[in-house]
Enzyme design. Structure first.
Site, PDB file in Angstrom:
ATOM      1  N   ALA A  73       5.076  20.826  79.406  1.00  0.00           N
ATOM      2  CA  ALA A  73       3.732  20.566  80.261  1.00  0.00           C
ATOM      3  C   ALA A  73       2.901  21.694  80.353  1.00  0.00           C
ATOM      4  CB  ALA A  73       4.042  20.591  81.623  1.00  0.00           C
ATOM      5  N   ASN A 153       4.756  21.871  93.065  1.00  0.00           N
ATOM      6  CA  ASN A 153       6.030  22.583  92.532  1.00  0.00           C
ATOM      7  C   ASN A 153       6.499  23.395  93.706  1.00  0.00           C
ATOM      8  OD1 ASN A 153       3.561  24.083  91.347  1.00  0.00           O
ATOM      9  ND2 ASN A 153       5.182  25.507  91.347  1.00  0.00           N
ATOM     10  N   GLN A 181       6.204  17.784  88.265  1.00  0.00           N
ATOM     11  CA  GLN A 181       7.156  17.500  89.094  1.00  0.00           C
ATOM     12  C   GLN A 181       7.312  16.187  89.800  1.00  0.00           C
ATOM     13  OE1 GLN A 181       9.158  19.847  90.257  1.00  0.00           O
ATOM     14  NE2 GLN A 181       8.238  21.540  89.220  1.00  0.00           N
ATOM     15  N   ALA A 202      10.035  17.207  79.915  1.00  0.00           N
ATOM     16  CA  ALA A 202      11.504  16.854  79.934  1.00  0.00           C
ATOM     17  C   ALA A 202      12.414  17.443  80.763  1.00  0.00           C
ATOM     18  CB  ALA A 202      11.868  16.655  78.421  1.00  0.00           C
ATOM     19  N   HIS A 203      12.101  18.593  80.718  1.00  0.00           N
ATOM     20  CA  HIS A 203      13.111  19.712  81.473  1.00  0.00           C
ATOM     21  C   HIS A 203      13.167  19.538  83.051  1.00  0.00           C
ATOM     22  CE1 HIS A 203      11.217  23.348  82.981  1.00  0.00           C
ATOM     23  NE2 HIS A 203      10.119  22.809  81.979  1.00  0.00           N
ATOM     24  N   THR A 241       5.334  19.754  62.883  1.00  0.00           N
ATOM     25  CA  THR A 241       6.697  18.699  62.969  1.00  0.00           C
ATOM     26  C   THR A 241       7.195  18.594  64.073  1.00  0.00           C
ATOM     27  OG1 THR A 241       7.161  19.864  60.690  1.00  0.00           O
ATOM     28  CG2 THR A 241       9.165  18.680  61.878  1.00  0.00           C
ATOM     29  N   CYS A 328       6.665  33.929  89.333  1.00  0.00           N
ATOM     30  CA  CYS A 328       6.758  35.343  89.311  1.00  0.00           C
ATOM     31  C   CYS A 328       6.321  36.017  88.012  1.00  0.00           C
ATOM     32  CB  CYS A 328       8.362  35.951  89.849  1.00  0.00           C
ATOM     33  SG  CYS A 328       8.647  37.730  89.811  1.00  0.00           S
TER      34      CYS A 328
HETATM   35  N1  PLP Z   1       3.092  22.103  86.237  1.00  0.00           N
HETATM   36  C1  PLP Z   1       3.890  22.134  87.323  1.00  0.00           C
HETATM   37  C2  PLP Z   1       3.481  21.550  88.468  1.00  0.00           C
HETATM   38  C3  PLP Z   1       5.269  22.725  86.994  1.00  0.00           C
HETATM   39  O1  PLP Z   1       5.966  22.731  88.095  1.00  0.00           O
HETATM   40  C4  PLP Z   1       5.498  23.346  85.613  1.00  0.00           C
HETATM   41  C5  PLP Z   1       6.827  24.167  85.668  1.00  0.00           C
HETATM   42  O2  PLP Z   1       7.451  24.536  86.653  1.00  0.00           O
HETATM   43  C6  PLP Z   1       4.760  23.421  84.848  1.00  0.00           C
HETATM   44  C7  PLP Z   1       3.492  22.760  84.951  1.00  0.00           C
HETATM   45  C8  PLP Z   1       5.145  24.145  83.502  1.00  0.00           C
HETATM   46  O3  PLP Z   1       5.880  23.141  82.785  1.00  0.00           O
HETATM   47  P1  PLP Z   1       6.662  23.617  81.363  1.00  0.00           P
HETATM   48  O4  PLP Z   1       7.796  24.313  81.693  1.00  0.00           O
HETATM   49  O5  PLP Z   1       7.248  22.325  80.820  1.00  0.00           O
HETATM   50  O6  PLP Z   1       5.773  24.005  80.676  1.00  0.00           O
END
Ligand code: PLP
Length: 380
Positions: A73, A153, A181, A202-203, A241, A328
């Site tokens: 993201a 988040n 989220q 994805a995670h 890639t 953090c």
């Molecule tokens: N945006 C939000 C609201 C998130 O909670 C997070 C990750 O905690 C991110 C963006 C960043 O995502 P990524 O770990 O896939 O870069």
């Protein structure tokens, strides 16, 4: 030693075993490069990527050609914000965002500010809700983009963007949404919410780390300047890639969320209600941040009066994996910018705790949380 119960699903989720099963052959047997057009290894990788693209598009109500794969993201957010700012040749550029965005958005906004873009940060109320009238006041003739998260988040507060998106369309201002989220946890439909750009990862939805996507509405495609130059993969917007196993896993995670999100949602709302009642009964004066707002089903952000979050989280860490929500980024942890924006006093913004559940959270784990916290709060 028994593993602590995992209550930090907003930080990352476990990869669903069904996702891993689907990915494994793409490390071992089908290792072709999707850009190799002259043999079956490449064709196979390409077909698998097409399938994953279909699953992602279906989950969010988009078309396959509107999905651009990224490393996560954060990269998708950078592409959206910098990409829109870079492609405009206006002298005075303006974008709008909110005070409660994730650091990936706020830091990118700070960066574009150093390049001369003016950024307006919208306030939220004491429950973390956005006021659409404030957005109406902020829009200017040179506004290039509005960036609003779908779900926070830290608190799980959800912003309903349908009205915002509809209103922005009238002015031809694209709406970019950080839905990291929200996707896979609640219903997300880019058409219905009039979203033009959307980042997700994805995670956070039971897929692997290191893969994410930016949804790019066809109408704004030409207004987006690529940020990674090279072999012109992903419709020229993101070279490099393609991460075939990651994409295959992302696709499977999306398929499973499509089939299962509602069931997960209902179970998690039940757990959340049970936990909130037990927390309020056990700790006099406990406050739940954002409690009156529409929230994600699996997140509780709370502060126990007189209890230092850091000390409590450390004390319970062999039994519970909990987070503080706020990023953090340095040795010295700061009070949550989200809770401060909601008007919380420094103490509460510093000492709030985030508990986030997920698909694999079990009833007995939920049942044990408050007892574990109580024991430690008493001994502290
Ligand atoms: N945006 C939000 C609201 C998130 O909670 C997070 C990750 O905690 C991110 C963006 C960043 O995502 P990524 O770990 O896939 O870069």
């Amino acid at each position: 030693m028994e593993k602590p119960f995992y209550f930090d699903n907003c930080a990352t989720t476990a990869c669903d075993p069904r996702v891993l099963d689907k990915m494994w052959p793409f490390f071992k047997e089908h290792y072709g490069n999707a850009a190799s057009h002259d043999h079956s290894y490449g064709w196979q990788a390409n077909a698998a990527i097409d399938e994953a693209r279909y699953e992602l598009a279906t989950l969010i109500g988009a078309k396959e050609r509107e999905i651009v794969f990224t490393s996560g993201a954060t990269e998708a957010i950078n592409l959206a914000i910098k990409g829109i700012c870079d492609s405009s040749d206006r002298k005075l550029k303006h974008i709008i965002t909110t005070h409660v965005e994730h650091k990936a958005v706020l830091d990118t906004c700070l960066y574009v500010e150093t390049k001369g873009v003016h950024v307006t940060y919208l306030p939220v109320d004491h429950m973390g809700r956005l006021a659409i009238d404030k957005l109406r006041e902020a829009v200017q003739e040179n506004t290039l983009l509005v960036c609003i998260q779908l779900a926070n988040n830290e608190t799980g507060v959800v912003h309903n963007l349908d009205e915002v998106g509809e209103w922005l369309r009238k002015f031809n201002i694209p709406l970019f949404c950080d839905a990291t989220q929200a996707v896979g946890k609640i219903a997300v439909d880019v058409e219905q919410s009039h979203i033009d750009l959307m980042a997700f990862s994805a995670h956070k939805m039971y897929g692997p780390k290191g893969i994410g996507a930016l949804y790019v509405n066809q109408k704004v495609r030409k207004r987006l300047q690529k940020q990674v130059h090279g072999g012109s993969q992903e419709m020229g917007l993101r070279s490099g890639t393609l991460n075939t196993p990651g994409i295959v896993g992302f696709g499977e995670a999306a398929r499973l969320c499509r089939l299962q999100w509602r069931e997960d949602y209902d179970r998690l709302v039940g757990y959340r209600n049970e936990l909130e009642i037990a927390l309020l009964e056990s700790f006099p004066g406990l406050s739940i941040n954002g409690v009156e707002a529409e929230r994600l089903p699996h997140v509780i952000n709370f502060a126990i009066p007189g209890v230092k979050a850091e000390a409590l989280l450390l004390a319970v860490s062999n039994k519970l994996a909990l987070g503080r929500g706020s990023a953090c980024s340095s040795a010295e942890r700061l009070a949550s910018h989200v809770l401060l924006a909601m008007g919380a006093e420094e103490e509460r913004a510093y000492h709030s705790i985030r508990l986030s559940m997920g698909r694999f959270t079990k009833q007995e784990e939920v049942g044990a949380v408050v007892q574990i916290l109580k024991q430690q709060v008493e001994s502290l």
